[in-house]
Design an enzyme around this catalytic site. Structure first.
Site, short mmCIF file in Angstrom:
data_model
loop_
_atom_site.label_atom_id
_atom_site.label_comp_id
_atom_site.label_asym_id
_atom_site.label_seq_id
_atom_site.Cartn_x
_atom_site.Cartn_y
_atom_site.Cartn_z
N GLY A 52 0.70 -1.24 0.05
CA GLY A 52 -0.09 -0.03 -0.23
C GLY A 52 0.84 1.25 -0.26
O GLY A 52 1.90 1.17 0.37
N CYS A 79 5.43 -6.48 1.51
CA CYS A 79 5.76 -4.96 1.62
C CYS A 79 4.99 -4.24 2.63
O CYS A 79 5.45 -4.47 3.75
CB CYS A 79 5.29 -4.13 0.35
SG CYS A 79 6.22 -2.52 0.00
N HIS A 166 7.94 -7.74 -3.75
CA HIS A 166 6.60 -8.08 -4.49
C HIS A 166 6.76 -9.26 -5.40
O HIS A 166 7.19 -9.32 -6.55
CB HIS A 166 6.34 -6.75 -5.34
CG HIS A 166 5.88 -5.56 -4.68
ND1 HIS A 166 4.66 -5.49 -4.18
CD2 HIS A 166 6.71 -4.72 -4.19
CE1 HIS A 166 4.45 -4.30 -3.58
NE2 HIS A 166 5.90 -3.65 -3.44
N ASP A 224 -17.44 -6.09 -21.14
CA ASP A 224 -17.73 -6.34 -19.80
C ASP A 224 -19.10 -6.39 -19.60
O ASP A 224 -19.89 -7.20 -19.17
CB ASP A 224 -17.14 -5.16 -19.01
CG ASP A 224 -15.63 -4.99 -18.78
OD1 ASP A 224 -15.18 -6.06 -19.43
OD2 ASP A 224 -15.26 -3.96 -18.70
N LYS A 360 -9.97 -8.19 -17.30
CA LYS A 360 -10.60 -8.39 -18.70
C LYS A 360 -10.43 -9.78 -19.38
O LYS A 360 -11.37 -10.36 -19.83
CB LYS A 360 -10.21 -7.36 -19.79
CG LYS A 360 -10.94 -7.11 -20.87
CD LYS A 360 -12.13 -5.93 -20.84
CE LYS A 360 -11.58 -4.88 -20.26
NZ LYS A 360 -12.81 -3.95 -20.10
#
Ligand code: XMP
Length: 504
Positions: A52, A79, A166, A224, A360
């Site tokens: 964040g 993180c 990460h 969508d 997507k």
């Protein structure tokens, strides 16, 4: 419920959910402060604390419910998730003397399940200004980098693990391996989730949300909303009323194409062109445009609902990147996507978003599974606010006509060299300026059109497409010849970041 990711607002958190699903494990993303009691009810097999943008030293620091650490459920902090865990469990965090951004080498400092069969040195992706200085009681250090002495830590007894880097990004080559180790070796989860389950879950979700009456499903022209409409049809059969609001900002031929694509769906096309154009008059600021459009949508939906006596439910095809970029809690607002942040609070309908956690390409897979035609599944994404976000400056009927005509040419020409749908989006943008040209010995002073063609995996990042020069040439010639009022064509060579795909 397999895994819950608690979202502390990092821009790329979506990738954590995505990697977990790629490992065939179901995963839900919830706000960072979801109470432990709620989590327990959902009985996840593991919890991930995401990264964040906050610092654990800032004002109003986002903190999880401390009780989550006593649930006995395996936890992985990433993180900021690692720093917040260190702080809450009695370790020490401080601003790093040297913040780390980008590729670093991770050195294993001890044996652990997380890094079993791992090379002693491996590249990882870092992005942090604070770092853990001392591990909490019960924890041991698993890895370091040249400037981060505690790059991974664990209390294996309590099944609490954390990494400063990460693992979800592709720049950490062994990142998926680390996540898989956490999911399978540590949390003992069975990889049995399939995209087909999404269909079942979404159908069940819609049926729960609309136990009786007819629900409204909003079509916008993009993929969508088409998939959401198909899901609604499967879930509710004849209890679905599809609505396409023609706000006058649709692409050429859109209404006809949508009508042809859903021959069995009860579809109402609402002509709201006048209202939208009037509401947008004199407005140039992008966020204001988006908010006005969001409000006009809600008003239109409310009116249709009353006119047709529908249930107070709106089913729409919001996908995960829309949620994140609209400032899902903790994240920065990049743009108010009309179907998320742009909807006014006074909206009287409950919104049901069966695709809210999907990307997507996942939505397209679901669409194919539902038997939608390739034509529909491979439609380009098209933003709810339509051509409004492709007209820089004020929106007038004339300017909409210009961008629409140019857009058709761009799409036609790009389609010729993209039979496999590798291109994410191809469209035209009208700028709020004019420039000088010469046509047939006459001076012109008219508008430039920007051609935007991008490749992308999920719309969160994108690169400008290297389409053939001949295609660019044909677009340029055709646009200037066929669209009066345009005398110049430029190609946008900006990736995302630093640009966004749409101009507004
Ligand atoms: P940006 O411009 O944010 O766009 O890089 C990322 C992707 O999202 C689409 N987009 C939207 N889709 N409502 C939508 O349904 C919106 O308000 C919206 N704004 C952008 C955009 O076309 C691209 O594919």
């Amino acid at each position: 419920m397999a895994v819950i990711v608690l979202d502390f607002g990092a821009q790329y958190n979506h990738l954590i959910a995505r990697r977990i699903r790629e490992a065939q494990v179901f995963c839900e993303v919830l706000p960072f402060d979801t109470p432990a009691a709620v989590l327990r009810q959902k009985s996840p097999q593991a919890i991930v604390l995401s990264g964040g943008p906050a610092s654990v030293f800032g004002e109003g620091v986002p903190l999880p419910d401390v009780a989550i650490f006593s649930l006995g459920i395996p936890i992985l902090g990433i993180c900021y998730g690692m720093q917040v865990m260190a702080r809450m469990l009695g370790g020490q965090v401080s601003p790093a003397r040297k913040p780390e951004y980008g590729r670093r080498t991770l050195y294993k400092t001890g044996e652990s399940v997380l890094f079993e069969n791992f090379p002693d040195e491996t590249p990882v992706w870092m992005s942090h200004g604070d770092q853990v200085q001392a591990v909490p009681p019960g924890f041991s250090i698993l890895a370091e980098t040249d400037t981060t002495p505690i790059a991974a830590m664990a209390d294996s007894e309590r099944k609490i693990w954390a990494v400063q880097f990460h693992p979800e990004v592709s720049h950490t080559p062994l990142g998926s391996h680390i996540l898989a180790t956490f999911l399978f070796a540590i949390a003992k989860i069975e990889p049995d989730w399939k995209p087909a389950d999404v269909v079942q879950e979404a159908v069940a979700m819609i049926q729960r949300a609309v136990p009786k009456g007819r629900a409204l499903v909003a079509l916008s022209g993009g993929v969508d909303s088409a998939v959401a409409a198909k899901l609604a049809e499967v879930a509710l059969g004849e209890r679905v009323q599809a609505v396409l609001i023609d706000h006058g900002l649709l692409r050429q031929g859109e209404v006809e194409e949508v009508e042809a694509a859903f021959p069995d769906l009860d579809l109402v096309v609402v002509d709201a062109r006048r209202e939208f154009i009037d509401a947008l008059q004199g407005v140039s600021e992008p966020e204001q445009k988006r908010k006005i459009i969001g409000r006009a949508f809600v008003d239109s939906f409310d009116r249709v609902r009353e006119r047709l006596g529908l249930a107070d439910v709106l089913i729409q095809g919001t996908v995960y990147p829309d949620v994140i970029e609209s400032g899902g809690r903790g994240a920065q607002t990049i743009k108010s996507h009309h179907n998320v942040g742009g909807l006014p609070e006074h909206m009287r309908m409950r919104v049901v978003e069966p695709l809210r956690w999907l990307f997507k390409d996942e939505v397209r897979k679901v669409g194919s599974q539902l038997g939608l035609s390739d034509n529909l599944v491979w439609r380009q994404p098209f933003p709810g606010p339509g051509l409004a976000v492709r007209i820089v400056g004020e929106i007038t009927a004339e300017r909409v006509a210009l961008v629409r005509a140019a857009d058709r040419i761009v799409r036609e020409e790009v389609a010729l060299v993209d039979p496999d749908h590798r291109i994410w989006q191809a469209f035209a943008v009208l700028l709020g300026i004019q420039s000088v040209g010469v046509m047939g010995d006459q001076r012109t002073y008219a508008h430039p059109i920007v051609v935007r063609v991008v490749n992308s995996e999920d719309g969160m990042t994108a690169d400008w497409a290297r389409i053939p020069n001949d295609t660019l040439d044909r677009i340029s010639q055709r646009v200037v010849a066929e669209v009066p009022g345009i005398n110049r064509v430029v190609y946008d060579i900006t990736s995302k970041p630093p640009g966004t795909i749409e101009w507004e």
